[in-house]
Design a protein around this motif. Sequence first.
Motif, PDB file in Angstrom:
ATOM      1  N   ALA A  98       0.842  -1.097  -0.166  1.00 38.10           N
ATOM      2  CA  ALA A  98       0.078   0.034   0.070  1.00 38.10           C
ATOM      3  C   ALA A  98       0.858   1.249  -0.011  1.00 38.10           C
ATOM      4  O   ALA A  98       0.395   2.036  -0.689  1.00 38.10           O
ATOM      5  CB  ALA A  98      -0.913  -0.052   1.187  1.00 38.10           C
ATOM      6  N   ARG A  99       2.091   1.124   0.706  1.00 37.81           N
ATOM      7  CA  ARG A  99       2.784   2.463   0.854  1.00 37.81           C
ATOM      8  C   ARG A  99       3.534   2.608  -0.579  1.00 37.81           C
ATOM      9  O   ARG A  99       3.639   3.801  -1.069  1.00 37.81           O
ATOM     10  CB  ARG A  99       4.005   2.206   1.892  1.00 37.81           C
ATOM     11  N   GLY A 100       3.813   1.383  -1.452  1.00 36.70           N
ATOM     12  CA  GLY A 100       4.448   1.551  -2.568  1.00 36.70           C
ATOM     13  C   GLY A 100       3.353   1.871  -3.376  1.00 36.70           C
ATOM     14  O   GLY A 100       3.883   2.698  -4.548  1.00 36.70           O
ATOM     15  N   MET A 101       2.171   2.234  -3.207  1.00 35.04           N
ATOM     16  CA  MET A 101       1.046   2.488  -4.346  1.00 35.04           C
ATOM     17  C   MET A 101       0.703   4.212  -3.845  1.00 35.04           C
ATOM     18  O   MET A 101       0.046   4.684  -4.450  1.00 35.04           O
ATOM     19  CB  MET A 101       0.104   1.718  -4.029  1.00 35.04           C
ATOM     20  N   GLY A 102       1.605   4.546  -3.002  1.00 34.16           N
ATOM     21  CA  GLY A 102       1.365   6.104  -2.589  1.00 34.16           C
ATOM     22  C   GLY A 102       0.471   6.250  -1.293  1.00 34.16           C
ATOM     23  O   GLY A 102      -0.057   7.336  -1.187  1.00 34.16           O
ATOM     24  N   TYR A 103       0.002   5.227  -0.740  1.00 32.70           N
ATOM     25  CA  TYR A 103      -0.994   5.520   0.349  1.00 32.70           C
ATOM     26  C   TYR A 103      -0.353   6.205   1.490  1.00 32.70           C
ATOM     27  O   TYR A 103       0.752   5.718   2.198  1.00 32.70           O
ATOM     28  CB  TYR A 103      -1.606   3.933   0.999  1.00 32.70           C
ATOM     29  N   GLY A 104      -1.083   7.149   1.941  1.00 30.13           N
ATOM     30  CA  GLY A 104      -0.854   7.902   3.518  1.00 30.13           C
ATOM     31  C   GLY A 104      -0.982   7.071   4.484  1.00 30.13           C
ATOM     32  O   GLY A 104      -1.891   5.991   4.456  1.00 30.13           O
ATOM     33  N   PRO A 105      -0.621   7.474   5.806  1.00 27.08           N
ATOM     34  CA  PRO A 105      -0.989   6.856   7.070  1.00 27.08           C
ATOM     35  C   PRO A 105      -2.689   6.876   7.213  1.00 27.08           C
ATOM     36  O   PRO A 105      -3.055   5.673   7.471  1.00 27.08           O
ATOM     37  CB  PRO A 105      -0.325   7.666   8.102  1.00 27.08           C
TER      38      PRO A 105
END
Length: 245
Positions: free
Chosen positions: A125-132
Amino acid sequence: MAEQSCLVTNDWICGEYLRSRSQELTDATVQHIGITVVSVLIGLAVAFPLALLARRGPRFAGPVLGLTTVLYTVPSLAMFSLLLPLFGLSAALVVTGLVLYSLTILVRNILAGLAAVPQEARDAARGMGYGPGRLLWEVELPLALPAVMAGLRIATVSTVALTTVGSLVGKGGLGNLIEDALPSFFKAQVLAASVLCVLLAVVADLLLLGLQRLLTPWTRISGAVDAAPAKTDAGPSAPATVEVG
């Protein structure tokens, strides 16, 4: 000689009691459901930010888990006595006590559910640009739902039972009927109120189980895949070869 009424003979099972006191039973049941639902919803709303605070690290987890555990160990009579100066003899007194009792179950299950989220899912998810925030709401919470719902079911059933203690201040739903019947040992009223309380707990648990299955369809799919026998598409076996020297 005419047969005596079951109310006169004080029988445990008495249809006449159910007919003559149906409105009283309905009012007590509605009050019981209302107090339970409000207490569980407020408890969930309070437990969620506490769980997020606790997962920030041991510095926060220790006080949060310690406080909620201590609150759960306080006897109900002492809890209501401590809250009485703040809320008086009101439904708010009972609701507040029930909310405090539910926190230890809800906070721990929310934490357990979030901790069980695979790290690979977070990294993807972080790799797809998801923030916290988006990571929490769209990835972590959905995957943590089974554990969260399990805690919610336990807290709800526990709250249904504890609501009866509110009869100490006249806000105990079905507990009021039980307390009123005990001095004279009115059997039909004790049994009817007790059975209704058990039925409320069972129905609430089944409804939440159904909601859990509705919100987590992937758990049913994965379970079906795991239970399915392995299918092999093997043709006729090759004849054994023997090497002759």
